[in-house]
Design an enzyme around this catalytic site. Structure first.
Site: not given
Ligand code: DX5
Ligand code: ZN
Length: 227
Positions: A43, A74
């Protein structure tokens, strides 16, 4: 189960490194690999597109150096086209861009493919699904955000299940084999409903790295829920 659902490959987990212990990045990646998880979700946040800064190219490059996992990147950054080549060179296998982050989503998706990487498109919970329809035939992955991006550990937005179902229809209508990924607040408790709605790929950060017993136990909880 429909025939189309039966023909789909097994659900793939993409643990979000945002929730891992960065001081032990190599070990965390190794744990995932040992657990038989093929992907890691990376991320990237720029403090502009989302109100948070996470990490960028050097961390991806470090992860790439020590791990054979598929790096599922991402990009939560403004005008991601400025950095697609850099992320590709740093070791991304797939690059997913937010439809809201560029005026030229079609061009961005094309650039990712020209770089030889798998192209993904994603959209925020408040963005109409129609926004991604023009590029659906050109992507390898569609990501439905089930929280407002920017932070790990947020609560899953229940309306996301219907959005997944609708994207599944949109993909099936054009005969697309693209992965249908969900990200944000995904847990072993809501995984089944998401897969039943048509998701093929689940991102989870806190549910995996925050699991009692560590990441391997977190992965196992998903496997049990989806068995
Ligand atoms: C949110 C990110 C996610 C996040 C997910 O902005 O894109 O990928 O890390 O984390 P959890 O599973 O803890 O919601
Ligand atoms: Zn993400």
């Amino acid at each position: 189960m429909t025939d189309a659902a039966a023909a789909r490959p097994p659900v793939l987990l993409s643990p979000s490194l945002l929730a891992c212990d960065f001081a032990r990045l190599g070990e965390e990646l190794h744990t995932l690999e040992q657990a038989g998880v093929p992907w890691a979700h990376v991320d990237v946040m720029d403090g502009m597109f989302v109100p948070n800064i996470s990490f960028g190219l050097p961390i991806l490059a470090a992860a790439r150096r020590v791990s054979p996992l598929y790096m599922d990147v991402h990009l939560m950054i403004e005008q991601p086209e400025r950095y697609l080549r850099d992320f590709a060179e740093a070791g991304a296998d797939g690059l997913t861009v937010q439809v809201e982050s560029t005026r030229h989503i079609h061009r961005a998706v094309g650039q990712i493919r020209e770089l030889g990487k798998r192209a993904g498109v994603t959209l925020n919970p408040g963005t109409p699904l129609e926004a991604i329809r023009p590029v659906l035939a050109d992507v390898d992955l569609v990501l439905v955000m089930s929280v407002n991006p920017g932070f790990g550990g947020q609560k899953f937005i229940p309306a996301s299940v219907e959005r997944v179902r609708e994207v599944r229809r949109m993909l099936d209508d054009i005969g697309s084999q693209a992965d249908l990924q969900v990200d944000g607040g995904v847990t072993a408790q809501n995984a089944r409903a998401l897969v039943d709605a048509g998701a093929t790929n689940l991102v989870a950060g806190s549910a995996i790295f925050g699991a009692e017993g560590g990441a391997a136990a977190g992965v196992q909880a998903f496997r049990d829920a989806l068995a």
